[in-house]
Design an enzyme around this catalytic site. Structure first.
Site, PDB file in Angstrom:
ATOM      1  N   HIS A   1       0.829  -1.212   0.000  1.00 33.03           N
ATOM      2  CA  HIS A   1       0.000   0.000   0.000  1.00 33.03           C
ATOM      3  C   HIS A   1       0.861   1.260   0.000  1.00 33.03           C
ATOM      4  O   HIS A   1       0.687   2.146  -0.849  1.00 33.03           O
ATOM      5  CB  HIS A   1      -0.910  -0.016   1.228  1.00 33.03           C
ATOM      6  CG  HIS A   1      -1.739   1.218   1.379  1.00 33.03           C
ATOM      7  ND1 HIS A   1      -3.072   1.270   1.068  1.00 33.03           N
ATOM      8  CD2 HIS A   1      -1.406   2.469   1.796  1.00 33.03           C
ATOM      9  CE1 HIS A   1      -3.529   2.488   1.280  1.00 33.03           C
ATOM     10  NE2 HIS A   1      -2.540   3.234   1.736  1.00 33.03           N
ATOM     11  N   GLU A   2       1.772   1.342   0.950  1.00 28.86           N
ATOM     12  CA  GLU A   2       2.591   2.549   1.047  1.00 28.86           C
ATOM     13  C   GLU A   2       3.481   2.715  -0.178  1.00 28.86           C
ATOM     14  O   GLU A   2       3.799   3.839  -0.584  1.00 28.86           O
ATOM     15  CB  GLU A   2       3.426   2.525   2.331  1.00 28.86           C
ATOM     16  CG  GLU A   2       2.608   2.483   3.618  1.00 28.86           C
ATOM     17  CD  GLU A   2       1.576   3.605   3.726  1.00 28.86           C
ATOM     18  OE1 GLU A   2       1.769   4.678   3.107  1.00 28.86           O
ATOM     19  OE2 GLU A   2       0.568   3.400   4.419  1.00 28.86           O
TER      20      GLU A   2
END
Length: 706
Positions: free
Chosen positions: A495-496
């Site tokens: 995600h990041e």
């Protein structure tokens, strides 16, 4: 949802003056060109005492730039007003970005004191520019004469955004109301700092100590080792310590048989900021909510939510509530079924109590084991940090042709940081990426992506590459065992990294068009999660840390079969927090004075029928997403689910093509979305990529709510 999102602080519209304190000569590394490879911050030379004088100097420099604009005797134009304003404040931006980022990732008491000093300076600085009548008049002239000039679409959008930012900053208010707005802004900046400071203290102050081995019953050896190592680091060798940082807390809640200890650890986490002590946040929340409503009303909006959403895709609170309510009933129905399954299992085991919030992880894991013969500890050996990092690097090479060169010659702000030069397939420099993985007392909880330098194209055409950072709080190595991540942590890394790609690929012409609406920014991050758990890609990147063998088909099939497991809980706790956020920020003037924060929260949750076995993902007193200006999600926590409609539909483009690594589609996503920033309406960007508006059906399918 984790703490997610780019913490990009836009300083292009700021200005004031303050006496410069401290030294500001060449020994201050901020004041002058960075003599580092790629121009990264010289972390090895930056000291706490450098921030305040550098900020004062940055303010002084930007004031000079603003004065040059307002003193120009020529008629206002895009070239002599909008452009120099948009590029002003470069020194101030880099100092503030560094200060804010370090405060989140590696703070100190001294740095927190500096923040208390400079926050009023920065608040005044923003207000002085937003309320500068001469500057606003020039911007207004350019805005009102747009139709008479042959501007490009991007130039028009920059003019519109610049004008609107002044109006939203109070430029149209009379002097008395401007003074009131200044006071509100200063108070809000200080309250947000205090909220964060209290939360960090609460995070570090609470932990449980276990000195009887029988109290470890049920814990896997890896979780025992984690507790022993934490105890040793605190000078309590021979005991076991578990903290309320999630890499420590969640495994304990998942496996510990001792209900009393589960309750003790869980309630320590969920009572943060609500202990009626020096770090209590309830009074701060009351002030923030009331001040935000007053600010919105001053600026012509009925509520804070209306003010925030006016520049988001959602536009108005009704659209947010419509989406949340559409998902609430199926999510709650699923959560109740999950609760009933757990209660049935608990009763069969002889438990004579009703399952509470602290028991959910423990019995959910038991149900998952019974239904799918799967538990978290089966996955960790295949999800070492090295394997997940390599998987992400390989995925982005497959999709975009990226290469990563580890650099040991660049300064870091903490010894645990890793640094990579990101390159195109042909070796062309893209940007610098810092990775910071593990919890520490000087770091905020959660995971996030930020920038120390945003991409920039200078007026002379020179391209300035970005310096990006991903900060996490993952499970640490223990003894000779490397860091073995939970599935959720692996997904968080993906995600990041999506946020990082958004920053690294940015090719926006004007600084004022870099940022995107809050409810669009999660699209680039959340689409990456689809690859993290995809059956085809798990086989490639998930490899046993000892043998190097890929995750077996049997285990991957279990993950796939259990893909919708516990989604009722995950969706319900998230939606509850999103609704709580909206309920706070849709309060009108007659209701914005909250008497009791805990009672308000309870009434909000009772209204939607939240079951007592689940609490909102973030309770009010530690809901940093919405009560911290750094997080920037007030009236915006819904953004994750809003963007999930987009990312679920977007990933379908890859699935429909028959190739989840389709380079052509990835290239289109890069050029239509990742490179464009906020240079076009967000929905138009999405339609440029997908050819249509998104459907909600893929989201419902992914969460098993259809």
């Amino acid at each position: 949802m984790k703490r997610k999102g780019l913490l990009i602080l836009t300083i292009g519209l700021m200005g004031t003056m303050m006496a410069c304190t401290g030294k500001k000569g060449p020994e201050n590394p901020f004041l002058g060109e960075y003599k580092t490879p790629f121009g990264v911050p010289p972390f090895d030379k930056i000291k706490v005492e450098h921030y305040e004088p550098a900020i004062a100097e940055g303010i002084k420099q930007q004031l000079s730039e603003i004065d040059a604009i307002t003193a120009n005797a020529e008629a206002p134009t895009f070239e002599n007003t909008i452009i120099p304003l948009d590029y002003s404040g470069e020194l101030l931006e880099r100092v503030v970005l560094t200060m804010e980022n370090i405060n989140s990732a590696n703070t100190s008491d001294e740095l927190q004191e500096v923040l208390k000093k400079v926050s009023p300076m920065l608040s005044k600085h923003r207000d002085d520019i937003s309320m500068n009548p001469k500057l606003f008049e020039r911007v207004k002239v350019v805005y009102e004469n747009m139709a008479q000039n042959n501007y490009t679409p991007e130039q028009k959008l920059l003019i519109e955004k610049t004008y609107k930012s002044f109006v939203r900053g109070g430029a149209n208010l009379d002097s008395a109301k401007q003074a009131e707005l200044r006071d509100i802004n200063q108070k809000l900046s200080m309250l947000a700092l205090q909220f964060n400071e209290n939360l960090l203290a609460e995070n570090n102050d609470y932990f449980i100590v276990i000195d009887k081995e029988e109290d470890l019953a049920g814990l896997p050896e890896s979780v025992k080792a984690m507790g022993a190592e934490e105890a040793k680091s605190r000078g309590m060798e021979g005991k076991w310590v578990y903290t309320i940082y999630k890499p420590s807390m969640i495994p304990f809640l998942t496996y510990a048989q001792n209900k009393e200890l589960r309750d003790k650890l869980y309630y320590g986490y969920y009572m943060r900021g609500n202990n009626n002590n020096a770090h209590d946040n309830k009074n701060i929340i009351k002030q923030i909510v009331e001040l935000r409503q007053k600010k919105a009303e001053l600026l012509g909006y009925p509520t804070h939510a209306h003010y925030v959403l006016d520049v988001n895709m959602a536009k108005v609170p009704e659209n947010v509530y419509n989406l949340l309510n559409q998902l609430w009933e199926p999510a709650l129905k699923r959560a109740k079924a999950e609760r009933d399954d757990m209660q049935k299992l608990a009763k069969a085991e002889g438990a004579k109590f009703k399952i509470g919030p602290a028991d959910w992880w423990y019995y959910a894991e038991k149900v998952r084991k019974a239904k799918y013969d799967l538990d978290e500890e089966m996955l960790r050996p295949y999800l070492s940090l090295d394997a997940v990092r390599s998987g992400i690097f390989n995925l982005t090479e497959k999709l975009y042709g990226l290469k990563y060169v580890k650099r040991t010659d660049l300064p870091v702000y903490h010894p645990e940081c890793e640094v990579y030069e990101v390159q195109e397939a042909d070796g062309k420099h893209v940007g610098i990426l810092y990775l910071d993985f593990f919890p520490r007392e000087t770091k905020s909880v959660g995971a996030w992506c930020t920038e120390y330098r945003s991409q920039r194209i200078m007026p002379d055409g020179k391209f300035i590459s970005p310096v990006v950072s991903i900060v996490c709080n993952f499970s640490k190595p223990t003894g000779n065992t490397p860091a073995l991540l939970s599935y959720d942590e692996a997904e968080t890394f993906y995600h990041e990294f999506g946020h990082a790609l958004h920053a690294l690929f940015s090719k926006v012409q004007y600084p004022g068009l870099r940022n995107v609406p809050r409810d669009f920014v999660e699209l680039p991050s959340q689409i990456m999660e689809h690859w993290a758990g995809h059956k085809q890609y798990l086989k490639e990147y998930a490899r046993h840390y000892q043998t190097g063998e890929p995750m077996p088909d049997e285990l991957i099939n279990k993950i796939e079969a259990s893909g919708h497991f516990n989604q009722g809980f995950a969706t319900t706790e998230y939606l509850a927090a999103s609704i709580l956020d909206m309920d706070y920020h849709t309060l009108t003037a007659d209701k914005a004075k909250i008497e009791d924060v805990v009672a308000f929260e309870k009434a909000s949750m009772d209204k939607i029928g939240l079951i007592p076995e689940i609490w909102p993902r973030y309770r009010s007193t530690y809901f940093a997403h919405i009560f911290s200006d750094v997080m920037g999600y007030s009236s915006g926590y819904y953004s994750y689910i809003w963007a999930e409609v987009l990312d679920s539909d977007a990933f379908e483009a890859f699935v429909e093509s028959g190739d989840i690594f389709n380079k052509e589609i990835a290239g289109k996503f890069r050029t239509c979305v990742l490179e464009k920033g906020g240079s076009k309406d967000a929905m138009e960007l999405y339609k440029d990529f997908r050819g249509k508006e998104p459907s909600i059906e893929p989201l419902l399918k992914n969460r098993g709510l259809n």
